[in-house]
Design an enzyme around this catalytic site. Structure first.
Site, PDB file in Angstrom:
ATOM      1  N   GLU A 147       0.817  -1.218   0.000  1.00  0.00           N
ATOM      2  CA  GLU A 147       0.000   0.000   0.000  1.00  0.00           C
ATOM      3  C   GLU A 147       0.847   1.262   0.000  1.00  0.00           C
ATOM      4  O   GLU A 147       0.377   2.325  -0.385  1.00  0.00           O
ATOM      5  CB  GLU A 147      -0.976  -0.002   1.192  1.00  0.00           C
TER       6      GLU A 147
ATOM      7  N   THR B 228      -5.206   8.184  -4.013  1.00  0.00           N
ATOM      8  CA  THR B 228      -5.337   7.869  -2.585  1.00  0.00           C
ATOM      9  C   THR B 228      -4.443   8.791  -1.754  1.00  0.00           C
ATOM     10  O   THR B 228      -4.876   9.306  -0.710  1.00  0.00           O
ATOM     11  CB  THR B 228      -5.003   6.389  -2.314  1.00  0.00           C
TER      12      THR B 228
HETATM   13  N1  HSE Z   1      -8.316   3.790   4.716  1.00  0.00           N
HETATM   14  C1  HSE Z   1      -7.801   4.210   3.461  1.00  0.00           C
HETATM   15  C2  HSE Z   1      -8.151   5.655   3.212  1.00  0.00           C
HETATM   16  C3  HSE Z   1      -8.377   3.357   2.362  1.00  0.00           C
HETATM   17  O1  HSE Z   1      -9.291   6.031   3.478  1.00  0.00           O
HETATM   18  O2  HSE Z   1      -7.290   6.423   2.770  1.00  0.00           O
HETATM   19  C4  HSE Z   1      -7.780   3.650   1.023  1.00  0.00           C
HETATM   20  O3  HSE Z   1      -8.262   2.719   0.096  1.00  0.00           O
END
Ligand code: HSE
Length: 315
Positions: A131, A187
């Site tokens: 990630e 993201t």
């Molecule tokens: N928890 C993470 C966010 C998930 O909200 O940034 C990203 O897919």
């Protein structure tokens, strides 16, 4: 003897479920990625096919699955290489854990291929390394759901501890997203707008909702899960990134959804439906219409909570 080839299926996931930023995750029955791992003499090679394959980097250090594969080969001193063939079924960049599914499949598959005997928490820890390539942080909510299936709570990051609960049988999930190209570092951008500090009233609000949501899964209460899917901290800060956000929410609730939120870092929106009380297909089309009112074309579908990664073939 290690296996020469393993094919793994790993599901799409939704993270946060409102108040559980980086903590809650849910696996979906559809869509999914399929990843075939084949031993090669050395190094990591990535090949991507399927949905939006051209948008996914194949340099191993920029690809979540490649990062995980390289990390595992190094951590376990495996004197071999691996070819990772990713068949994308999950559209990347919309908030359905597309990169997490590929990363989870690699960690899960290599555990079986080399009989590493890791438990699911250890597999999640390795998958979360990927990630960093897409989000800049090892958030484990998506990968944990992709590996364990159903609903997960990241109880702690250090050490990594996960609680895994089954989703209620009457629970359905609708997903809708606008068909606008998202940025590759979407993201990271969506994480950069999250407030660094939280007033105590918002903390109280989110703890209450998160506790109620977890209780909803523990007792199989779909309505409680949906009603508790309200976030006072992250979602208000991200809403401006999604054209039609308010209208999609309003439409989903009017069509009978028991709760609506942003799916992960978005821009997909997610609603929870109690199948005894509402028709998920109608909720999905109401959400699609919500985006269209804001002038953007959209796609919507209904699915259910799903299982975690599984081996499809091994030789
Ligand atoms: N928890 C993470 C966010 C998930 O909200 O940034 C990203 O897919």
């Amino acid at each position: 003897m290690p296996h020469n080839q393993v094919t793994v299926k790993a599901p799409a996931t939704t993270a946060n479920l409102g108040p559980g930023y980086d903590v809650f995750g849910l696996a979906l029955a559809e869509p999914s990625d399929k990843v075939t791992l084949t031993r090669i003499p050395s190094g990591v090679r990535i090949e991507v096919a399927g949905i939006s394959a051209a948008a996914i980097p194949t340099a191993p250090e920029k690809n979540t699955a490649g990062v995980v594969a390289a990390h595992i080969l190094k951590e376990f001193s495996l004197k071999t290489g691996v070819h990772v063939k990713i068949m994308k079924g999950i559209l990347p960049g919309i908030g359905l854990g597309s990169s997490a599914a590929s990363a989870a499949a690699v960690a899960y598959g290599l555990n079986h291929m080399f009989s590493l005997n890791l438990n699911s928490t250890q597999v999640v820890r390795l998958a979360a390394k990927g990630e960093v390539a897409s989000a800049g942080f090892e958030h484990a909510d998506n990968v944990a759901a992709a590996i364990c299936g159903d609903f997960v709570i990241i109880k702690s990051y250090n050490p990594l501890e996960i609680v895994n609960l089954k989703a209620p049988v009457d629970m359905e999930v609708c997903v809708a997203y606008h068909n606008v190209k998202t940025l590759r570092n979407k993201t990271e951008k969506a994480r950069s707008v999250v407030p660094k500090q939280v007033p105590i009233e918002k903390l109280v609000h989110n703890v209450g909702k998160a506790a109620a949501l977890a209780a909803g899964f523990a007792t199989g209460n779909v309505d409680l899960i949906g009603e508790a899917m309200q976030d006072a901290v992250v979602e208000p800060a991200r809403a401006f990134l999604i054209p039609g956000y308010e209208r999609v929410k309003e439409n989903a609730l009017k069509a009978g959804a028991c709760g609506v939120t942003i799916s992960g870092a978005g821009p997909a929106m997610l609603s929870i439906v109690n199948k005894k009380k509402a028709d998920a297909a109608k909720v999905a089309s109401a959400m699609k219409a919500g985006f269209e009112c804001a002038g953007v074309e959209a796609t919507a579908f209904a699915t259910k909570p799903g299982k975690g990664a599984c081996i499809m073939e091994m030789e």
